[in-house]
Every structure is written in C-alpha cells, then in structure tokens.
Design an enzyme around this catalytic site. Structure first.
Site, mmCIF file in Angstrom:
data_model
loop_
_atom_site.group_PDB
_atom_site.id
_atom_site.type_symbol
_atom_site.label_atom_id
_atom_site.label_comp_id
_atom_site.label_asym_id
_atom_site.label_seq_id
_atom_site.Cartn_x
_atom_site.Cartn_y
_atom_site.Cartn_z
ATOM 1 C CG ASN A 24 -1.852 -1.157 1.294
ATOM 2 O OD1 ASN A 24 -2.302 -1.635 0.258
ATOM 3 N ND2 ASN A 24 -2.139 -1.650 2.495
ATOM 4 C CD GLN B 72 2.318 3.753 3.154
ATOM 5 O OE1 GLN B 72 2.027 4.534 2.239
ATOM 6 N NE2 GLN B 72 3.558 3.437 3.459
ATOM 7 C CG HIS C 152 4.528 -2.239 5.004
ATOM 8 N ND1 HIS C 152 4.462 -0.876 5.197
ATOM 9 C CD2 HIS C 152 3.246 -2.682 5.092
ATOM 10 C CE1 HIS C 152 3.217 -0.515 5.400
ATOM 11 N NE2 HIS C 152 2.441 -1.591 5.329
ATOM 12 C CG HIS D 277 0.610 -6.442 3.905
ATOM 13 N ND1 HIS D 277 0.173 -6.442 5.214
ATOM 14 C CD2 HIS D 277 0.661 -5.139 3.531
ATOM 15 C CE1 HIS D 277 -0.034 -5.191 5.610
ATOM 16 N NE2 HIS D 277 0.252 -4.387 4.600
HETATM 17 P P1 DGP Z 1 -0.516 -1.069 6.027
HETATM 18 O O1 DGP Z 1 -1.984 -0.814 6.174
HETATM 19 O O2 DGP Z 1 -0.175 -1.647 4.660
HETATM 20 O O3 DGP Z 1 0.337 0.145 6.353
HETATM 21 O O4 DGP Z 1 -0.171 -2.223 7.064
HETATM 22 C C1 DGP Z 1 0.547 -2.054 8.250
HETATM 23 C C2 DGP Z 1 0.650 -3.412 8.909
HETATM 24 O O5 DGP Z 1 1.628 -3.322 9.926
HETATM 25 C C3 DGP Z 1 -0.618 -3.915 9.564
HETATM 26 O O6 DGP Z 1 -1.021 -5.135 8.937
HETATM 27 C C4 DGP Z 1 -0.256 -4.169 11.011
HETATM 28 C C5 DGP Z 1 1.255 -4.173 10.984
HETATM 29 N N1 DGP Z 1 1.874 -3.643 12.184
HETATM 30 C C6 DGP Z 1 1.624 -2.431 12.736
HETATM 31 N N2 DGP Z 1 2.384 -2.269 13.847
HETATM 32 C C7 DGP Z 1 3.134 -3.401 13.956
HETATM 33 C C8 DGP Z 1 4.114 -3.821 14.926
HETATM 34 O O7 DGP Z 1 4.461 -3.131 15.874
HETATM 35 N N3 DGP Z 1 4.653 -5.052 14.725
HETATM 36 C C9 DGP Z 1 4.297 -5.849 13.668
HETATM 37 N N4 DGP Z 1 4.898 -7.037 13.567
HETATM 38 N N5 DGP Z 1 3.373 -5.479 12.748
HETATM 39 C C10 DGP Z 1 2.802 -4.263 12.903
#
Ligand code: DGP
Length: 141
Positions: free
Chosen positions: A88, A95, A101, A103
């Site tokens: 995203n 995002q 990042h 997924h």
């Molecule tokens: P997006 O919507 O594409 O920006 O997704 C962000 C993702 O990051 C979401 O699926 C949850 C993940 N996420 C947020 N904070 C943390 C964290 O502290 N640790 C991990 N492992 N994932 C996280």
C-alpha cells in the site's frame, strides 16, 4: 504523517521486538502483529522510505530477490497453497505505517485479503502507455 520514526524503523533499530523471519543487508521480514490469516508476513527494506517509488534500485532489487524466497517459506510452513502480496502507498490506499512494506497474506478458504475490484475499460491505452514510457525514459537510472 510525521517525522517521528515509524514503528518499522523502531523494529529495525531493535527498540520494538518482532517475530523475525529473514534478514539480509537490505531487507527484514517478520510476522504481522495483526494477521489476516496465519502466516501473514511483512517484508520491509532497511532503507527508510515511506513509498515504493522512493526506493533506490538497490533496495528494490533486494526486495525482489527476497520476496519469492519468503513466499515459498510461508507456503511451506503454513501449508497454504494460495496467497496475496499487497503493498500500500498512501493513506487513501490503506497505508497505515509509512515505511515501505509488502504483505504476504495466505489465502485459506474464504479467509485472507478482501478485495473490491471493479474493472473499467481501457479507452486511452496507447496514449497512456506512451506517457508512462516517456516518464520512464526521462527518469531512467
Ligand atoms: P498497512 O496498512 O499496509 O500500512 O499495514 C501495516 C501493517 O503493519 C498492519 O497489517 C499491522 C502491521 N503492524 C503495525 N504495527 C506493527 C508492529 O508493531 N509489529 C508488527 N509485527 N506489525 C505491525
């Protein structure tokens, strides 16, 4: 968006723990803290950029090299046959963390990434492709 370090920058700095899956000089991969399905994995560059289009060729190449390997490992470990790769860019594009990042989201039956997809028609394909080609040529390197 603020200038304070993102949660992923803090993971890279070791301030916040993660369930690490893979690491090399340019890439870190770890489990998503809020998985859509078991095995939901994130793959991030160590380069601290918010959006894909800001990444260096070096970071892009390293991500391209790591993603298929990590996808194979997620499939093997979870037994999922199918999966989505999602990336995203921008809050309107869902995002939430402003560090690039990818997924990797296993699809298990009806569980996984929900997608709304309403195809339109490609009316100006030739001129649009030409415009994009022109920008690629003028910005190449
Ligand atoms: P997006 O919507 O594409 O920006 O997704 C962000 C993702 O990051 C979401 O699926 C949850 C993940 N996420 C947020 N904070 C943390 C964290 O502290 N640790 C991990 N492992 N994932 C996280």
């Amino acid at each position: 968006m603020t200038d304070s370090p993102t949660i992923f920058a803090r993971i890279l700095d070791g301030e916040i723990p993660c369930h690490r899956i893979y690491e090399d000089d340019h890439v870190l991969s770890f489990l998503d803290v809020g998985p859509l399905t078991r095995g939901h994995t994130l793959v991030i560059p160590k380069e601290r950029k918010a959006f894909l289009h800001e990444l260096s060729d070096e970071a892009g190449a390293a991500l391209g090299r790591a993603l298929p390997r990590i996808a194979r490992a997620v499939r093997a470990a979870t037994g999922c046959e199918h999966y989505n790769v999602l990336q995203n860019n921008g809050a309107p594009a869902h995002q939430a963390v402003f560090h690039v990042h990818f997924h990797i989201i296993p699809r298990v039956g009806d569980e996984g990434l929900g997608i709304g997809w309403s195809p339109g028609s490609l009316d100006d394909g030739e001129s649009l492709a030409a415009a994009i080609r022109q920008h690629l040529e003028s910005s190449s390197s």
